[in-house]
Scaffold this motif. Structure first.
Motif, PDB file in Angstrom:
ATOM      1  N   PHE A  57      40.195  69.165  61.504  1.00 22.96           N
ATOM      2  CA  PHE A  57      39.366  70.165  60.833  1.00 22.96           C
ATOM      3  C   PHE A  57      40.191  70.977  59.838  1.00 22.96           C
ATOM      4  O   PHE A  57      40.074  72.196  59.737  1.00 22.96           O
ATOM      5  CB  PHE A  57      38.661  71.070  61.854  1.00 22.96           C
ATOM      6  CG  PHE A  57      37.585  70.347  62.617  1.00 22.96           C
ATOM      7  CD1 PHE A  57      36.286  70.314  62.147  1.00 22.96           C
ATOM      8  CD2 PHE A  57      37.893  69.666  63.790  1.00 22.96           C
ATOM      9  CE1 PHE A  57      35.305  69.622  62.826  1.00 22.96           C
ATOM     10  CE2 PHE A  57      36.913  68.970  64.479  1.00 22.96           C
ATOM     11  CZ  PHE A  57      35.606  68.943  63.994  1.00 22.96           C
ATOM     12  N   GLY A  58      41.055  70.279  59.118  1.00 27.11           N
ATOM     13  CA  GLY A  58      41.839  70.887  58.049  1.00 27.11           C
ATOM     14  C   GLY A  58      43.145  71.505  58.472  1.00 27.11           C
ATOM     15  O   GLY A  58      43.949  71.900  57.621  1.00 27.11           O
ATOM     16  N   MET A  81      36.083  63.375  61.040  1.00 28.39           N
ATOM     17  CA  MET A  81      36.907  62.604  60.104  1.00 28.39           C
ATOM     18  C   MET A  81      38.280  63.230  59.910  1.00 28.39           C
ATOM     19  O   MET A  81      38.761  63.393  58.782  1.00 28.39           O
ATOM     20  CB  MET A  81      36.187  62.459  58.760  1.00 28.39           C
ATOM     21  CG  MET A  81      34.985  61.552  58.778  1.00 28.39           C
ATOM     22  SD  MET A  81      34.119  61.545  57.184  1.00 28.39           S
ATOM     23  CE  MET A  81      35.350  60.807  56.101  1.00 28.39           C
ATOM     24  N   ASN A  82      38.946  63.564  60.996  1.00 22.27           N
ATOM     25  CA  ASN A  82      40.321  64.047  60.917  1.00 22.27           C
ATOM     26  C   ASN A  82      41.230  62.929  60.427  1.00 22.27           C
ATOM     27  O   ASN A  82      40.903  61.743  60.553  1.00 22.27           O
ATOM     28  CB  ASN A  82      40.779  64.531  62.286  1.00 22.27           C
ATOM     29  CG  ASN A  82      39.977  65.722  62.783  1.00 22.27           C
ATOM     30  OD1 ASN A  82      39.467  66.510  61.985  1.00 22.27           O
ATOM     31  ND2 ASN A  82      39.849  65.852  64.093  1.00 22.27           N
ATOM     32  N   THR A  83      42.391  63.283  59.895  1.00 20.95           N
ATOM     33  CA  THR A  83      43.271  62.240  59.366  1.00 20.95           C
ATOM     34  C   THR A  83      43.802  61.313  60.451  1.00 20.95           C
ATOM     35  O   THR A  83      44.176  60.179  60.170  1.00 20.95           O
ATOM     36  CB  THR A  83      44.456  62.838  58.582  1.00 20.95           C
ATOM     37  OG1 THR A  83      45.184  63.739  59.429  1.00 20.95           O
ATOM     38  CG2 THR A  83      43.984  63.577  57.342  1.00 20.95           C
ATOM     39  N   ARG A  85      32.008  70.728  58.070  1.00 19.37           N
ATOM     40  CA  ARG A  85      33.050  70.037  57.305  1.00 19.37           C
ATOM     41  C   ARG A  85      32.754  68.534  57.214  1.00 19.37           C
ATOM     42  O   ARG A  85      32.967  67.918  56.170  1.00 19.37           O
ATOM     43  CB  ARG A  85      34.412  70.272  57.979  1.00 19.37           C
ATOM     44  CG  ARG A  85      35.576  69.549  57.306  1.00 19.37           C
ATOM     45  CD  ARG A  85      36.892  69.836  58.038  1.00 19.37           C
ATOM     46  NE  ARG A  85      37.996  69.054  57.504  1.00 19.37           N
ATOM     47  CZ  ARG A  85      38.751  69.422  56.469  1.00 19.37           C
ATOM     48  NH1 ARG A  85      38.490  70.556  55.857  1.00 19.37           N
ATOM     49  NH2 ARG A  85      39.746  68.657  56.062  1.00 19.37           N
ATOM     50  N   TYR A  86      32.263  67.943  58.289  1.00 17.38           N
ATOM     51  CA  TYR A  86      32.031  66.510  58.328  1.00 17.38           C
ATOM     52  C   TYR A  86      30.548  66.153  58.302  1.00 17.38           C
ATOM     53  O   TYR A  86      30.110  65.175  58.899  1.00 17.38           O
ATOM     54  CB  TYR A  86      32.708  65.920  59.569  1.00 17.38           C
ATOM     55  CG  TYR A  86      34.209  66.164  59.603  1.00 17.38           C
ATOM     56  CD1 TYR A  86      34.979  66.034  58.447  1.00 17.38           C
ATOM     57  CD2 TYR A  86      34.849  66.557  60.775  1.00 17.38           C
ATOM     58  CE1 TYR A  86      36.346  66.272  58.460  1.00 17.38           C
ATOM     59  CE2 TYR A  86      36.224  66.792  60.796  1.00 17.38           C
ATOM     60  CZ  TYR A  86      36.964  66.648  59.640  1.00 17.38           C
ATOM     61  OH  TYR A  86      38.308  66.881  59.650  1.00 17.38           O
ATOM     62  N   GLN A 114      30.942  63.486  53.672  1.00 18.82           N
ATOM     63  CA  GLN A 114      31.878  62.431  54.080  1.00 18.82           C
ATOM     64  C   GLN A 114      32.670  61.846  52.898  1.00 18.82           C
ATOM     65  O   GLN A 114      33.874  61.597  53.037  1.00 18.82           O
ATOM     66  CB  GLN A 114      31.144  61.347  54.868  1.00 18.82           C
ATOM     67  CG  GLN A 114      30.635  61.866  56.210  1.00 18.82           C
ATOM     68  CD  GLN A 114      29.890  60.826  57.043  1.00 18.82           C
ATOM     69  OE1 GLN A 114      30.142  60.678  58.239  1.00 18.82           O
ATOM     70  NE2 GLN A 114      28.953  60.121  56.413  1.00 18.82           N
ATOM     71  N   PRO A 115      32.056  61.648  51.718  1.00 22.02           N
ATOM     72  CA  PRO A 115      32.855  61.174  50.575  1.00 22.02           C
ATOM     73  C   PRO A 115      33.964  62.149  50.183  1.00 22.02           C
ATOM     74  O   PRO A 115      35.091  61.735  49.869  1.00 22.02           O
ATOM     75  CB  PRO A 115      31.816  61.036  49.461  1.00 22.02           C
ATOM     76  CG  PRO A 115      30.506  60.897  50.159  1.00 22.02           C
ATOM     77  CD  PRO A 115      30.620  61.721  51.402  1.00 22.02           C
ATOM     78  N   ASN A 116      33.649  63.455  50.187  1.00 24.15           N
ATOM     79  CA  ASN A 116      34.662  64.459  49.823  1.00 24.15           C
ATOM     80  C   ASN A 116      35.815  64.464  50.817  1.00 24.15           C
ATOM     81  O   ASN A 116      36.987  64.601  50.435  1.00 24.15           O
ATOM     82  CB  ASN A 116      34.028  65.849  49.765  1.00 24.15           C
ATOM     83  CG  ASN A 116      32.957  65.963  48.707  1.00 24.15           C
ATOM     84  OD1 ASN A 116      33.021  65.285  47.681  1.00 24.15           O
ATOM     85  ND2 ASN A 116      31.964  66.797  48.946  1.00 24.15           N
TER      86      ASN A 116
END
Length: 485
Positions: free
Chosen positions: A78-79, A246-248, A283-284, A289-291
């Motif tokens: 989450f960033g 979508m965490n890294t 955030r997700y 999702q594209p961003n």
């Protein structure tokens, strides 16, 4: 039975820690993926022995040649960057080559504590295990790049979450478990040697057409991984999939969908749709999702700065155009996909603004994403359906028919394209939850088996398909998903 390669082990112990799965008290096979087992060239006699399968795929017995390890990685959650992550409840058993000679990871998930567990129990409840099995099979059949599940085994033990739950272990098959977070792990530590080894290994395994002996090969890797992410997210958007986290560390370098935690399917169209209980700020969200994919690729590129150029500022200038280009490339691929959903085979034949108009109508009128496109396809050769859509969509519908005519696309041709672009059935959230509840409380798997049969043919109307096409009565307005950890 299985011939393990274990090539990742050769990178060295900075990349993992050896860890044995927990032994469980009463393993029992719940689900076995025959089609996937065949792809992995598993022995037929072995696959028939449910007791053996339960032993091996619970972690109670280790397959000869396997060296179980927990993988090291970091990641932005989450960033926020967390440098201390890794597999806290998963054990990589090793790699095998499938019938197409493609290397695949075999991993147990929910198989107990590892050195990366911190305070976690390393276990998995039966609900999240079956969710991953159902959702990954659905995604595979829908044509979305994805990891898959070979088996789900109940453990006979209790997992403590918000309440007591029966435990399970799921066996995940993936092109690899190398993540953006894996690269971040070594970059954050200034370990250029390991970062270089990981990069070369990744290229050899996933992007072998890149020549590591040429200048600029790191930039080519960033472009290639970005292209895979665009392909993946476009397919998510096509079928209405919301990953939810979508965490890294959940962004696979191979371009596969991985980690089905608080995932869900879009019902009523709205780009701001969020179902994940932990995604408080959206955030997700579906439309974001594209961003986030671009953001993740920027973090991937950052991790490779030391390998691009000794001068960090020069390296940033070299990589910046690639990250900026991501948005334009995604936009073109995304609208090209939507054009196909509308029966138009080339984006050159349809304005993006016209495509956006139908999405705006769907959002304003709170129309179901999947059903609307199915009805559009049906309306081309169904007068009653056509009249209903004219009333619902207004002048846009007639303009669409005019567009097809002016582009010389006959109705049959458009309908055929739409049939392969728009599933007639998806794993709708209310059906997934009902089936998970039934499996968890009664142990009856018959509904899940029937559901899976339908989901494996998502573009065909099978005898039981209509059982799973109904819309949720509340429009999913109160629906929430949970990560299950």
């Amino acid at each position: 039975m299985l011939q393990f390669n274990n090539t990742y082990h050769k990178l060295g112990d900075k990349f993992y820690q050896t860890a044995m799965p927990n032994k469980v008290s009463n393993p029992a096979l719940l689900f076995w993926n025959d089609m996937l087992a065949n792809d992995l060239r598993l022995d037929t006699a072995f696959c028939r022995d449910k007791s053996k399968l339960a032993l091996y795929f619970s972690g109670n017995k280790i397959i000869s040649g396997s060296v179980p390890v927990a993988l090291a990685y970091s990641g932005h959650q989450f960033g926020q960057f967390n440098p201390y992550m890794g597999d806290g409840r998963a054990h990589l058993l090793g790699e095998v080559c499938d019938k197409d000679n493609i290397q695949r990871d075999i991993q147990l998930k929910g198989s107990g504590q590892t050195p990366y567990s911190r305070r976690g129990d390393g276990l998995c409840a039966i609900g999240p295990a079956i969710r991953e099995y159902i959702m990954s099979e659905a995604m595979y059949a829908l044509g979305v790049p994805t990891s898959r599940c070979l088996a789900v085994v109940s453990t006979g033990e209790t997992v403590y979450r918000e309440s007591e739950k029966p435990g399970a272990v799921v066996t995940r098959i993936a092109a690899s478990h190398i993540r953006v977070g894996t690269f971040q792990h070594f970059s954050a530590r200034g370990d250029v040697e390991s970062l270089t080894a990981l990069t070369e290994y990744t290229i050899n395994r996933h992007y072998p057409t890149i020549d590591i002996n040429t200048d600029g090969y790191i930039l080519e890797l960033i472009k290639s991984v970005g292209a895979k992410q665009i392909e993946l997210i476009v397919q998510w958007m096509r079928v209405g999939f919301i990953h939810g986290v979508m965490n890294t560390d959940n962004c696979a370098i191979s371009g596969e969908t991985i980690d089905f935690g608080p995932c869900a399917m879009l019902g009523v169209y709205h780009p701001g749709t969020v179902y994940s209980s932990i995604d408080k700020n959206g955030r997700y969200a579906f439309g974001n999702q594209p961003n986030i994919a671009q953001w993740n690729m920027a973090r991937f590129a950052e991790s490779l700065i030391p390998l691009i150029d000794e001068d960090a500022e020069k390296a940033v200038e070299l990589v910046k155009p690639i990250i900026l280009q991501f948005a334009e490339d995604f936009n073109n691929a995304y609208y090209g996909m939507l054009a196909s959903k509308l029966g138009v085979h080339s984006l050159a034949l349809i304005d993006k603004s016209f495509i956006k108009e139908i999405l705006d109508i769907m959002q304003n009128q709170e129309l179901d994403y999947t059903l609307t496109f199915v009805q559009l396809a049906q309306s081309l050769n169904d007068n009653e359906q056509a009249e209903q859509l004219k009333a619902a969509l207004g002048k846009w519908y007639n303009n669409w028919l005019t567009l097809l005519q002016e582009a010389n696309i006959d109705h049959n041709t458009a309908e055929e394209l739409m049939k392969v672009s728009n599933p007639v059935v998806i794993p709708r959230n209310h059906h997934v939850e009902a089936i998970l509840q039934e499996c968890e409380t009664s142990g009856d798997l018959s509904s899940a088996d029937r559901f899976l049969k339908v989901l494996r043919s998502p573009y065909q109307q099978l005898p039981h398909t209509n059982e799973f096409q109904d819309l949720p009565k509340d429009g999913d307005v109160n629906y929430h998903t949970f990560c299950g950890t």
